[in-house]
Write a protein that holds these residues in place. Sequence first.
Motif, PDB file in Angstrom:
ATOM      1  N   GLU A  78       0.729  -1.120  -0.122  1.00 12.89           N
ATOM      2  CA  GLU A  78       0.113  -0.194  -0.087  1.00 12.89           C
ATOM      3  C   GLU A  78       0.901   1.297   0.063  1.00 12.89           C
ATOM      4  O   GLU A  78       0.489   2.300  -0.781  1.00 12.89           O
ATOM      5  N   THR A  79       2.041   1.350   0.714  1.00 11.12           N
ATOM      6  CA  THR A  79       2.759   2.390   1.133  1.00 11.12           C
ATOM      7  C   THR A  79       4.189   1.896   1.003  1.00 11.12           C
ATOM      8  O   THR A  79       4.647   0.838   1.696  1.00 11.12           O
ATOM      9  N   VAL A  80       5.127   2.644   0.405  1.00 14.86           N
ATOM     10  CA  VAL A  80       6.719   2.109   0.469  1.00 14.86           C
ATOM     11  C   VAL A  80       7.338   3.416   0.413  1.00 14.86           C
ATOM     12  O   VAL A  80       7.214   4.531  -0.222  1.00 14.86           O
ATOM     13  N   ASP A  81       8.229   3.595   1.396  1.00 20.06           N
ATOM     14  CA  ASP A  81       9.166   4.569   1.847  1.00 20.06           C
ATOM     15  C   ASP A  81      10.603   3.958   1.452  1.00 20.06           C
ATOM     16  O   ASP A  81      10.853   3.026   2.085  1.00 20.06           O
ATOM     17  N   VAL A  82      11.204   4.447   0.638  1.00 23.71           N
ATOM     18  CA  VAL A  82      12.546   3.986   0.367  1.00 23.71           C
ATOM     19  C   VAL A  82      13.786   4.986   0.684  1.00 23.71           C
ATOM     20  O   VAL A  82      13.697   6.133   0.230  1.00 23.71           O
ATOM     21  N   THR A  91       5.307  -1.349  -6.872  1.00 21.49           N
ATOM     22  CA  THR A  91       3.828  -1.130  -7.130  1.00 21.49           C
ATOM     23  C   THR A  91       3.294  -0.835  -5.771  1.00 21.49           C
ATOM     24  O   THR A  91       3.160  -1.582  -4.896  1.00 21.49           O
ATOM     25  N   ALA A  92       2.538   0.479  -5.620  1.00 21.82           N
ATOM     26  CA  ALA A  92       1.914   0.760  -4.393  1.00 21.82           C
ATOM     27  C   ALA A  92       1.150   2.278  -4.853  1.00 21.82           C
ATOM     28  O   ALA A  92       1.376   2.919  -5.600  1.00 21.82           O
ATOM     29  N   THR A 108       5.004   1.833 -10.225  1.00 21.87           N
ATOM     30  CA  THR A 108       3.501   1.932 -10.549  1.00 21.87           C
ATOM     31  C   THR A 108       2.901   2.455  -9.203  1.00 21.87           C
ATOM     32  O   THR A 108       2.947   2.016  -8.168  1.00 21.87           O
ATOM     33  N   HIS A 109       2.165   3.537  -9.402  1.00 17.64           N
ATOM     34  CA  HIS A 109       1.538   4.413  -7.990  1.00 17.64           C
ATOM     35  C   HIS A 109       0.384   5.250  -8.450  1.00 17.64           C
ATOM     36  O   HIS A 109       0.133   5.535  -9.576  1.00 17.64           O
ATOM     37  N   GLU A 110      -0.080   5.486  -7.453  1.00 19.75           N
ATOM     38  CA  GLU A 110      -0.975   6.700  -7.261  1.00 19.75           C
ATOM     39  C   GLU A 110      -0.478   7.970  -6.852  1.00 19.75           C
ATOM     40  O   GLU A 110      -0.663   9.059  -7.495  1.00 19.75           O
ATOM     41  N   GLN A 111       0.484   7.969  -6.021  1.00 19.93           N
ATOM     42  CA  GLN A 111       1.195   9.048  -5.688  1.00 19.93           C
ATOM     43  C   GLN A 111       2.705   8.751  -5.397  1.00 19.93           C
ATOM     44  O   GLN A 111       2.903   7.733  -4.804  1.00 19.93           O
ATOM     45  N   SER A 124       7.920   5.649 -14.509  1.00 23.06           N
ATOM     46  CA  SER A 124       6.628   6.023 -13.445  1.00 23.06           C
ATOM     47  C   SER A 124       5.391   5.933 -14.172  1.00 23.06           C
ATOM     48  O   SER A 124       5.302   6.662 -15.186  1.00 23.06           O
ATOM     49  N   LEU A 125       4.626   5.082 -13.892  1.00 16.09           N
ATOM     50  CA  LEU A 125       3.245   4.643 -14.287  1.00 16.09           C
ATOM     51  C   LEU A 125       2.515   4.855 -13.186  1.00 16.09           C
ATOM     52  O   LEU A 125       2.311   4.344 -12.251  1.00 16.09           O
ATOM     53  N   LYS A 126       1.448   5.809 -13.594  1.00 14.72           N
ATOM     54  CA  LYS A 126       0.450   6.285 -12.766  1.00 14.72           C
ATOM     55  C   LYS A 126      -0.789   5.031 -12.752  1.00 14.72           C
ATOM     56  O   LYS A 126      -1.119   4.581 -13.839  1.00 14.72           O
ATOM     57  N   PHE A 127      -1.303   4.738 -11.834  1.00 11.04           N
ATOM     58  CA  PHE A 127      -2.441   3.974 -11.532  1.00 11.04           C
ATOM     59  C   PHE A 127      -3.415   4.399 -12.400  1.00 11.04           C
ATOM     60  O   PHE A 127      -3.773   5.568 -12.398  1.00 11.04           O
ATOM     61  N   GLN A 128      -4.191   3.667 -13.379  1.00  8.07           N
ATOM     62  CA  GLN A 128      -5.152   4.034 -13.876  1.00  8.07           C
ATOM     63  C   GLN A 128      -6.414   3.547 -13.209  1.00  8.07           C
ATOM     64  O   GLN A 128      -6.998   2.215 -13.297  1.00  8.07           O
TER      65      GLN A 128
END
Length: 145
Positions: A78-82, A91-92, A108-111, A124-128
């Motif tokens: 759901e969330t990834v902090d790197v 993918t998050a 792949t992300h929403e934010q 950088s791929l935005k969730f559709q």
Amino acid sequence: MFSKAAKTDKAPELSTTVGDAARKAPKAASLISQDLTVEGAIVGEGELHLDGVIRGDVRVGRLTLGDTGHVEGAIQAETVDVRGRVIGSITAKQVRLYGTAYVDGDITHEQLSVETGAFFQGRSLKFQRPAPVALAAPEPEAQSA
């Protein structure tokens, strides 16, 4: 004026909200420390803090990758902090790359947020999100004469 409450032999009943709160209490994050290397997939619903090395895919609820953390494989959460190093896809819903992050792979992300100094090589791929489907009005039936 004042009255004493009648004594009862029944034990007080626990409210269902107390039980719900206990079940929803935050769980402690799992930790893979700097001196550990894991070879194979990690799967879970909770939170993982990684300062060591994982050679395999990671699928958890939340992943926090410390400065010395290293993942060679795909990450789903759901969330990834790197703050460390990722060689593979992420993918998050929410991804944060801090200044010390090194990511070689698609995200792949929403934010997505990227701090100055972070290295990111990939797409950088935005969730559709699927568009809401409008319900079509039923067509009138043809009447026979």
